[in-house]
Scaffold this motif. Structure first.
Motif, PDB file in Angstrom:
ATOM      1  N   GLU A 112      36.341 -90.824 -77.020  1.00 33.80           N
ATOM      2  CA  GLU A 112      36.546 -89.614 -76.225  1.00 33.80           C
ATOM      3  C   GLU A 112      36.782 -88.398 -77.120  1.00 33.80           C
ATOM      4  O   GLU A 112      37.658 -88.432 -77.992  1.00 33.80           O
ATOM      5  N   PRO A 113      36.015 -87.333 -76.906  1.00 35.06           N
ATOM      6  CA  PRO A 113      36.213 -86.109 -77.699  1.00 35.06           C
ATOM      7  C   PRO A 113      37.586 -85.508 -77.414  1.00 35.06           C
ATOM      8  O   PRO A 113      38.062 -85.556 -76.282  1.00 35.06           O
ATOM      9  N   ASP A 114      38.225 -84.961 -78.438  1.00 36.67           N
ATOM     10  CA  ASP A 114      39.492 -84.266 -78.223  1.00 36.67           C
ATOM     11  C   ASP A 114      39.217 -82.772 -78.053  1.00 36.67           C
ATOM     12  O   ASP A 114      38.065 -82.334 -78.048  1.00 36.67           O
ATOM     13  N   VAL A 115      40.269 -81.980 -77.922  1.00 34.82           N
ATOM     14  CA  VAL A 115      40.100 -80.550 -77.680  1.00 34.82           C
ATOM     15  C   VAL A 115      39.388 -79.863 -78.840  1.00 34.82           C
ATOM     16  O   VAL A 115      38.646 -78.887 -78.650  1.00 34.82           O
ATOM     17  N   TYR A 116      39.561 -80.379 -80.066  1.00 37.55           N
ATOM     18  CA  TYR A 116      38.939 -79.762 -81.236  1.00 37.55           C
ATOM     19  C   TYR A 116      37.426 -79.994 -81.238  1.00 37.55           C
ATOM     20  O   TYR A 116      36.654 -79.091 -81.588  1.00 37.55           O
ATOM     21  N   VAL A 117      37.012 -81.197 -80.831  1.00 34.87           N
ATOM     22  CA  VAL A 117      35.573 -81.485 -80.747  1.00 34.87           C
ATOM     23  C   VAL A 117      34.941 -80.639 -79.649  1.00 34.87           C
ATOM     24  O   VAL A 117      33.876 -80.037 -79.837  1.00 34.87           O
ATOM     25  N   TYR A 118      35.597 -80.595 -78.491  1.00 30.73           N
ATOM     26  CA  TYR A 118      35.076 -79.775 -77.394  1.00 30.73           C
ATOM     27  C   TYR A 118      34.980 -78.309 -77.806  1.00 30.73           C
ATOM     28  O   TYR A 118      33.975 -77.638 -77.551  1.00 30.73           O
ATOM     29  N   THR A 119      36.031 -77.811 -78.454  1.00 30.52           N
ATOM     30  CA  THR A 119      36.038 -76.405 -78.866  1.00 30.52           C
ATOM     31  C   THR A 119      34.911 -76.119 -79.847  1.00 30.52           C
ATOM     32  O   THR A 119      34.263 -75.067 -79.781  1.00 30.52           O
ATOM     33  N   SER A 120      34.653 -77.061 -80.753  1.00 27.99           N
ATOM     34  CA  SER A 120      33.583 -76.887 -81.730  1.00 27.99           C
ATOM     35  C   SER A 120      32.221 -76.789 -81.049  1.00 27.99           C
ATOM     36  O   SER A 120      31.446 -75.865 -81.309  1.00 27.99           O
ATOM     37  N   ILE A 121      31.923 -77.734 -80.160  1.00 26.01           N
ATOM     38  CA  ILE A 121      30.605 -77.739 -79.513  1.00 26.01           C
ATOM     39  C   ILE A 121      30.462 -76.550 -78.562  1.00 26.01           C
ATOM     40  O   ILE A 121      29.378 -75.982 -78.407  1.00 26.01           O
ATOM     41  N   ILE A 122      31.579 -76.140 -77.936  1.00 25.23           N
ATOM     42  CA  ILE A 122      31.561 -74.942 -77.084  1.00 25.23           C
ATOM     43  C   ILE A 122      31.281 -73.703 -77.942  1.00 25.23           C
ATOM     44  O   ILE A 122      30.453 -72.854 -77.584  1.00 25.23           O
ATOM     45  N   ASN A 123      31.955 -73.615 -79.070  1.00 20.66           N
ATOM     46  CA  ASN A 123      31.789 -72.464 -79.958  1.00 20.66           C
ATOM     47  C   ASN A 123      30.346 -72.292 -80.415  1.00 20.66           C
ATOM     48  O   ASN A 123      29.793 -71.190 -80.349  1.00 20.66           O
ATOM     49  N   TRP A 124      29.732 -73.390 -80.865  1.00 21.30           N
ATOM     50  CA  TRP A 124      28.376 -73.274 -81.394  1.00 21.30           C
ATOM     51  C   TRP A 124      27.354 -73.006 -80.303  1.00 21.30           C
ATOM     52  O   TRP A 124      26.348 -72.319 -80.535  1.00 21.30           O
ATOM     53  N   ASN A 125      27.603 -73.494 -79.089  1.00 18.48           N
ATOM     54  CA  ASN A 125      26.719 -73.159 -77.969  1.00 18.48           C
ATOM     55  C   ASN A 125      26.856 -71.684 -77.604  1.00 18.48           C
ATOM     56  O   ASN A 125      25.859 -71.025 -77.299  1.00 18.48           O
ATOM     57  N   CYS A 126      28.092 -71.180 -77.648  1.00 15.38           N
ATOM     58  CA  CYS A 126      28.307 -69.750 -77.372  1.00 15.38           C
ATOM     59  C   CYS A 126      27.584 -68.889 -78.398  1.00 15.38           C
ATOM     60  O   CYS A 126      26.940 -67.887 -78.057  1.00 15.38           O
ATOM     61  N   ARG A 127      27.677 -69.274 -79.664  1.00 14.38           N
ATOM     62  CA  ARG A 127      27.021 -68.506 -80.725  1.00 14.38           C
ATOM     63  C   ARG A 127      25.502 -68.531 -80.583  1.00 14.38           C
ATOM     64  O   ARG A 127      24.814 -67.586 -80.987  1.00 14.38           O
ATOM     65  N   ALA A 128      24.989 -69.631 -80.026  1.00  5.07           N
ATOM     66  CA  ALA A 128      23.541 -69.749 -79.831  1.00  5.07           C
ATOM     67  C   ALA A 128      23.084 -69.103 -78.528  1.00  5.07           C
ATOM     68  O   ALA A 128      21.889 -69.093 -78.220  1.00  5.07           O
ATOM     69  N   GLY A 129      24.052 -68.559 -77.759  1.00  8.86           N
ATOM     70  CA  GLY A 129      23.705 -67.906 -76.499  1.00  8.86           C
ATOM     71  C   GLY A 129      23.575 -68.862 -75.330  1.00  8.86           C
ATOM     72  O   GLY A 129      23.094 -68.467 -74.258  1.00  8.86           O
ATOM     73  N   ASN A 130      24.019 -70.106 -75.523  1.00 10.52           N
ATOM     74  CA  ASN A 130      23.930 -71.106 -74.444  1.00 10.52           C
ATOM     75  C   ASN A 130      25.217 -71.094 -73.615  1.00 10.52           C
ATOM     76  O   ASN A 130      25.962 -72.075 -73.580  1.00 10.52           O
ATOM     77  N   MET A 131      25.465 -69.995 -72.914  1.00  8.90           N
ATOM     78  CA  MET A 131      26.718 -69.843 -72.187  1.00  8.90           C
ATOM     79  C   MET A 131      26.843 -70.827 -71.023  1.00  8.90           C
ATOM     80  O   MET A 131      27.945 -71.306 -70.728  1.00  8.90           O
ATOM     81  N   LYS A 132      25.738 -71.120 -70.363  1.00  5.28           N
ATOM     82  CA  LYS A 132      25.780 -72.062 -69.237  1.00  5.28           C
ATOM     83  C   LYS A 132      26.266 -73.430 -69.710  1.00  5.28           C
ATOM     84  O   LYS A 132      27.113 -74.064 -69.073  1.00  5.28           O
ATOM     85  N   ARG A 133      25.743 -73.873 -70.850  1.00  7.22           N
ATOM     86  CA  ARG A 133      26.147 -75.166 -71.412  1.00  7.22           C
ATOM     87  C   ARG A 133      27.606 -75.104 -71.883  1.00  7.22           C
ATOM     88  O   ARG A 133      28.373 -76.053 -71.665  1.00  7.22           O
ATOM     89  N   ALA A 134      27.991 -74.006 -72.487  1.00 10.97           N
ATOM     90  CA  ALA A 134      29.361 -73.855 -72.980  1.00 10.97           C
ATOM     91  C   ALA A 134      30.368 -73.925 -71.831  1.00 10.97           C
ATOM     92  O   ALA A 134      31.410 -74.593 -71.940  1.00 10.97           O
TER      93      ALA A 134
END
Length: 225
Positions: A112-134
């Motif tokens: 199970e991903p922890d908050v740090y893993v979730y935050t990382s994948i959310i961050n990189w999706n945001c930077r790539a402009g994938n706000m819906k996925r984030a």
């Protein structure tokens, strides 16, 4: 320790490897790990994570691949920290699809991903402009009982500002503050820049003044006798 016959454990070996990596001796650390294996002291996932982190910091793709190959050969399973390191690395290298595959892989393996893993994948999706996925990932994280932190909100606010979605920005800031999470300097700067780029100067000025007041209060506390 070897000369005096002191028993060496995987823990003490990992400490030495970590120190070598900090001093730039990554190859020496890897060699030491091999030598210790010959003495019956097998590296564990924490040892491998230490080397993986060192190679990532050196941006040595070959080194990372070699360490992961060694883990597989020696049947050492990755843990949350391993995936966190790799997801962040792939994200910083703009390999979002690879990062997403790793995220899915860890879930499939029952990790199970922890908050740090979730935050990382959310961050990189945001930077790539994938706000819906984030935002989907953010909802998934909270539904699993994980509590977002200032970095999680900071990533979403940064992504929303870049996308010009200032209504969403306002919602995120209010939600962040309602949960007692302090808005830090980085987020304030992001907000000011985002509102300025949208021509919403009154909002930008409001956050600029708020930050100046907050910074002044902090400075007063630090300099108080």
């Amino acid at each position: 320790m070897l000369e005096k016959g002191v028993r060496i454990t995987v823990y003490s070996m990992t400490l030495v490897i970590n120190e070598l990596c900090k001093r730039g001796g990554v190859e020496k650390a890897k060699t030491l790990m091999g030598e210790m294996a010959g003495r019956g002291i097998e590296a564990n996932v924490y040892t491998y994570n230490t080397l993986t982190k060192a190679y990532i910091e050196r941006q040595d793709f070959g080194g990372v691949t070699e360490v992961l190959s060694l883990m597989k050969t020696n049947r050492v399973d990755s843990n949350v920290a391993t995936y966190s390191l790799l997801i962040d690395w792939y994200g910083s290298s703009e390999k979002i699809e690879d990062a997403e595959k790793l995220f899915d892989e860890m879930r499939e393996r029952g990790i199970e991903p922890d908050v740090y893993v979730y935050t990382s994948i959310i961050n990189w999706n945001c930077r790539a402009g994938n706000m819906k996925r984030a935002l989907f990932l953010f909802d998934d994280m909270t539904q699993r009982g994980l509590v977002p932190n200032d970095h999680t909100y900071g990533a979403l606010i940064n992504g929303a500002c870049k996308a010009g979605q200032m209504e969403m920005v306002g919602i995120l800031v209010n939600e962040m503050q309602s949960k007692g999470i302090a808005v830090n300097r980085v987020v304030y700067n992001t907000l000011i820049d985002g509102y300025c780029r949208k021509g919403m100067m009154d909002e930008a000025q409001r956050f600029r003044v708020t930050w100046k007041r907050k910074a002044w209060r902090l400075m007063s506390l630090l300099t108080a006798p």
